[in-house]
Design an enzyme around this catalytic site. Structure first.
Site, PDB file in Angstrom:
ATOM      1  CE  LYS A  80      -2.779  -1.604  30.024  1.00 36.70           C
ATOM      2  NZ  LYS A  80      -2.545  -1.335  31.457  1.00 36.70           N
ATOM      3  CE  LYS A 124       3.639   3.883  28.515  1.00 42.47           C
ATOM      4  NZ  LYS A 124       2.958   3.410  29.748  1.00 42.47           N
ATOM      5  CG  ASP A 148      -0.077  -3.659  31.775  1.00 46.00           C
ATOM      6  OD1 ASP A 148       0.142  -2.912  30.801  1.00 46.00           O
ATOM      7  OD2 ASP A 148      -1.148  -3.662  32.414  1.00 46.00           O
ATOM      8  NE  ARG A 188       7.216   0.518  35.717  1.00 49.15           N
ATOM      9  CZ  ARG A 188       6.590   0.314  36.865  1.00 49.15           C
ATOM     10  NH1 ARG A 188       7.227  -0.219  37.885  1.00 49.15           N
ATOM     11  NH2 ARG A 188       5.323   0.664  37.031  1.00 49.15           N
ATOM     12  CD  GLU A 233       3.554  -0.426  28.673  1.00 50.68           C
ATOM     13  OE1 GLU A 233       3.173  -1.161  29.607  1.00 50.68           O
ATOM     14  OE2 GLU A 233       3.013   0.673  28.429  1.00 50.68           O
ATOM     15  CG  ASP A 286       0.053  -0.867  27.813  1.00 56.76           C
ATOM     16  OD1 ASP A 286       0.424  -2.045  27.600  1.00 56.76           O
ATOM     17  OD2 ASP A 286       0.141  -0.297  28.928  1.00 56.76           O
ATOM     18  CG  ASP A 337       0.263   3.589  27.472  1.00 59.69           C
ATOM     19  OD1 ASP A 337       0.242   4.426  28.392  1.00 59.69           O
ATOM     20  OD2 ASP A 337       0.783   2.458  27.587  1.00 59.69           O
TER      21      ASP A 337
HETATM   22  N1  BES Z   1      -0.202   2.596  30.457  1.00 59.23           N
HETATM   23  C1  BES Z   1      -0.338   1.959  31.705  1.00 59.23           C
HETATM   24  C2  BES Z   1      -0.687   2.889  32.840  1.00 59.23           C
HETATM   25  C3  BES Z   1      -2.028   3.570  32.770  1.00 59.23           C
HETATM   26  C4  BES Z   1      -3.188   2.867  32.940  1.00 59.23           C
HETATM   27  C5  BES Z   1      -2.051   4.942  32.648  1.00 59.23           C
HETATM   28  C6  BES Z   1      -4.385   3.523  32.931  1.00 59.23           C
HETATM   29  C7  BES Z   1      -3.252   5.583  32.637  1.00 59.23           C
HETATM   30  C8  BES Z   1      -4.418   4.876  32.765  1.00 59.23           C
HETATM   31  C9  BES Z   1       0.972   1.280  32.103  1.00 59.23           C
HETATM   32  O1  BES Z   1       1.721   0.763  31.071  1.00 59.23           O
HETATM   33  C10 BES Z   1       0.601   0.141  32.982  1.00 59.23           C
HETATM   34  O2  BES Z   1      -0.037  -0.743  32.497  1.00 59.23           O
HETATM   35  N2  BES Z   1       0.987   0.219  34.258  1.00 59.23           N
HETATM   36  C11 BES Z   1       0.667  -0.788  35.198  1.00 59.23           C
HETATM   37  C12 BES Z   1       1.909  -1.041  36.026  1.00 59.23           C
HETATM   38  C13 BES Z   1       1.816  -2.247  36.896  1.00 59.23           C
HETATM   39  C14 BES Z   1       1.809  -3.504  36.067  1.00 59.23           C
HETATM   40  C15 BES Z   1       2.982  -2.258  37.856  1.00 59.23           C
HETATM   41  C16 BES Z   1      -0.455  -0.276  36.087  1.00 59.23           C
HETATM   42  O3  BES Z   1      -0.470   0.906  36.436  1.00 59.23           O
HETATM   43  O4  BES Z   1      -1.340  -1.067  36.395  1.00 59.23           O
HETATM   44 ZN    ZN Z   2       1.512   1.674  29.248  1.00 58.13          ZN
HETATM   45 MG    MG Z   3       1.240  -1.199  30.549  1.00 55.23          MG
END
Ligand code: BES
Ligand code: ZN
Ligand code: MG
Length: 466
Positions: free
Chosen positions: A242, A230, A312, A316, A314, A235, A253
């Site tokens: 966020k 990834k 968010d 996947r 993104e 992000d 990210d």
């Molecule tokens: N990059 C983030 C996940 C992340 C956040 C990894 C903090 C490490 C530390 C990812 O893109 C994300 O925002 N995931 C969301 C998914 C949700 C919207 C289903 C998350 O984990 O809140």
């Molecule tokens: Zn992310």
């Molecule tokens: Mg995200």
């Protein structure tokens, strides 16, 4: 040789490891001056404590470092990393082993090398620190390779998005490929939009365009191993933006891409007998009038239509198009690395990434090798009953589940829908970051699972030419 390791023991000063059990014996072997000094200093061999020892002339005789005693519940195999910050400049050697575990010396040297890292891009160069003689019986070249790969990944992750946007990350990936004699191509623009609609949708709002880097190396006849990482250079969350506290660290990210690159480099430099492919979907998840929206529906490379439940989620989206491409040639083994979910951190914390695997024997090998190399991971299930949480209302699949539960598992299940032909697939939901400094793990970016997977691949496929 990197500047922290050396092979020549000439003039090197000894470091003794001592626990409460062995300290009397170790001290008995010191010169009278050093032994008296240690006593007068009130030195106790508590784990990680370091004392430099004088000789009779007032110069340095060596140093001693405390370690856990044998039988302790937990001994940190990288503890010798403490030495890198505690010893004065000069060349040092281990006078004894820090423990009797099979890889004690190798991991101690590795800890030293990993702790010596610091990110200097925006500051003046570090003062020269202590250097270590690679211990007898430890493969100096392999150690060097590991340190180089992890240093590259750490530098990439630590570099903020203003200097590590999609252009810079692509450039670093292509440079890594050409340094190691690999072929590379980049898909962008109309070809990206057509062949990889979701990578395009996620990245199209950013000033630097989305792209897919596709690197291949090795004999076409060798077993195919494909790595997918990834590469979200920043992000923001997109329109599902966020809050500031959650956005602050999001330069990291792209740690999945950095991890795939580090593993690829070490595989190529060791000459493992595989046909390696590295796919890096690279984007910035940005906000602009052209941003993809909650509720949008896009086709994916595989043909499944995807509704955007949350912009968010993104990671996947870009991964599923890259995984679909990887899967088309039915590789023997496919790994992906992604800072995919906050839920993985809630479940297992920053130091123990969960992984998901379609093959039980491979999963066991991964988990065991993680402990052996002290690069630990923990298996979580691809829990079939949760798969329906991703069913779409107006599309084949939604990119998020409606509820708050099992966020790391549902992300893995989303990815699994795009994997069909690969012999075995493992997905690593990594953190890519050390929140605070520990031995061998300085605060900042890191590449979890690289040492583990190199070890596993080398054991499974062996080494050819180097
Ligand atoms: N990059 C983030 C996940 C992340 C956040 C990894 C903090 C490490 C530390 C990812 O893109 C994300 O925002 N995931 C969301 C998914 C949700 C919207 C289903 C998350 O984990 O809140
Ligand atoms: Zn992310
Ligand atoms: Mg995200």
């Amino acid at each position: 040789m990197s500047n922290v390791l050396t092979r020549s023991a000439k003039g090197a000063l000894p470091v003794w490891f001592a626990s409460t059990d062995t300290w009397d014996e170790v001290r008995g072997g010191l010169s009278p001056a050093a032994s008296a000094f240690a006593k007068a200093s009130g030195f106790e061999p508590t784990p990680g404590r370091v004392l430099t020892l004088p000789n009779a002339a007032g110069g340095l005789e060596g140093a001693v470092m405390g370690v856990e005693r044998k039988g302790a519940r937990w001994r940190d195999p990288l503890l010798a990393g403490k030495l890198a910050g505690a010893l004065p400049a000069g060349v040092w050697r281990f006078a004894n082993a820090p423990g009797d575990a099979p890889r004690a010396l190798e991991l101690a040297a590795l800890g030293f090398g990993l702790s010596a890292y610091s990110f200097r891009r925006y500051r003046k160069p570090a003062q020269p620190g202590p250097r270590l003689v690679v211990p007898q019986g430890v493969d100096a070249k392999a150690l060097e390779r590991t340190l180089d790969a992890l240093t590259m990944a750490r530098d990439l992750v630590n570099t903020p998005a203003n200097d590590m946007g999609p252009d810079a990350l692509e450039k670093a990936a292509l440079a890594m490929a050409s340094r190691n004699g690999a072929k590379a191509r980049v898909v962008r623009g109309a070809a990206l939009q057509k062949g990889f609609p979701l990578i395009h949708a996620v990245g199209r709002a950013a000033a630097q365009e989305p792209r897919l880097v596709d690197i291949t190396w090795g004999s076409p006849k060798a077993p195919k191993v494909t790595l997918v990482g990834k590469g979200v250079c920043f992000d923001t969350g997109g329109l599902d933006i966020k809050p500031s506290s959650a956005m602050l660290l999001m330069k990291k990210d792209m740690a999945g891409a950095a991890t795939a690159m580090a593993l690829a480099q070490s595989v190529m430099q060791a000459g493992l007998k595989v046909r390696l492919r590295v796919l890096l979907p690279i984007v910035e998840n940005s906000v602009s009038s052209d941003a993809f929206r909650p509720g949008d529906v896009y086709p994916s490379r595989k043909g499944l239509s995807v509704e955007i439940g949350n912009t968010d989620a993104e990671g996947r989206l870009i991964l599923c198009d890259a995984l679909a491409l990887a899967d088309e040639e039915a590789p023997e083994m496919m790994f992906d690395f992604a800072t995919l979910t906050g839920a993985a951190r809630v479940a297992l914390g920053p130091d123990l990434p969960p992984f998901y695997c379609t093959d039980d024997a491979l999963a066991q090998d991964i988990q065991r090798t993680g402990f052996e190399t002290h690069d630990p991971v923990w298996r979580l299930p691809l829990w079939d009953p949760y798969d329906s949480m991703l069913d779409g209302k107006i599309s084949d699949i939604n990119n998020v589940s409606a509820g708050p539960f099992a966020g790391s598992i549902t992300a893995a299940l989303y990815l699994r829908r795009f994997v069909e032909k690969a012999g075995a697939w493992a997905h690593f939901d990594i953190y890519g970051w050390n929140p605070s400094t520990k031995p061998g793990r300085p605060e900042g970016g890191d590449a979890q699972t690289v040492r583990l997977l190199h070890d596993l691949l080398e054991r499974r496929f062996g080494r050819g030419r180097t």
